[in-house]
Design an enzyme around this catalytic site. Structure first.
Site, PDB file in Angstrom:
ATOM      1  N   ASP A 118     -37.276   4.887  -4.182  1.00 44.77           N
ATOM      2  CA  ASP A 118     -38.660   5.292  -3.931  1.00 44.77           C
ATOM      3  C   ASP A 118     -39.307   5.711  -5.249  1.00 44.77           C
ATOM      4  OD1 ASP A 118     -37.712   7.853  -4.517  1.00 44.77           O
ATOM      5  OD2 ASP A 118     -37.740   8.523  -2.434  1.00 44.77           O
ATOM      6  N   SER A 119     -40.496   6.282  -5.175  1.00 44.16           N
ATOM      7  CA  SER A 119     -41.221   6.661  -6.395  1.00 44.16           C
ATOM      8  C   SER A 119     -40.519   7.767  -7.175  1.00 44.16           C
ATOM      9  CB  SER A 119     -42.655   7.087  -6.046  1.00 44.16           C
ATOM     10  OG  SER A 119     -42.629   8.219  -5.190  1.00 44.16           O
TER      11      SER A 119
END
Length: 134
Positions: free
Chosen positions: A16-17
């Site tokens: 994810d980020s």
């Protein structure tokens, strides 16, 4: 049955980020492990569909996330058949660091055997049961 282990690497697309494995991807890793376990005992899912007329579908999942995996980590997915019913299998699975063996995620997955034509529960084929029961 004894524990089956499958190695995998965390790709950038798995994160994810924040740079950690997105939670839903652990389920994908477990799925890959079960597919490779099935292959290791001599069965391909497409052949079971074509020859035996069955599919396997996830019925229930319980997962505990313990520690994050990150981009490029080497992991191991474990698969252990815990129990079986007439039309179901229950697996216990772990995702571990391949470096130090730490458990990052573990869970229990119940798989239903269903008829490929109508998706209703059906008995696990005897040809598969004879291999996984012995």
């Amino acid at each position: 049955m004894k524990e089956f282990l499958w190695p995998l690497r965390v790709y950038y697309e798995d994160t994810d980020s924040g740079g950690v494995v997105y939670y839903a991807n652990y389920l994908k890793f477990m799925e890959r492990g079960r597919t490779e376990w099935l292959r290791s005992v001599g069965f391909e899912q497409d052949e079971l569909r074509e020859k035996e007329g069955v599919l396997f579908a996830v019925r229930k999942v319980g997962v505990e996330f313990r520690s994050p995996a990150r981009f490029n980590d080497a992991l191991q997915v474990s698969v252990q058949l815990f129990s079986r019913g007439k039309a179901s299998l229950v697996f216990r699975q772990e995702i571990r660091s391949a470096v130090d063996g730490r458990v990052l995620c573990d869970g229990e997955v119940k798989i239903a055997c269903v008829d490929a034509s109508n998706f209703r529960p059906t008995p696990i084929p005897q040809v598969l049961l004879s291999v996984i029961s012995g």
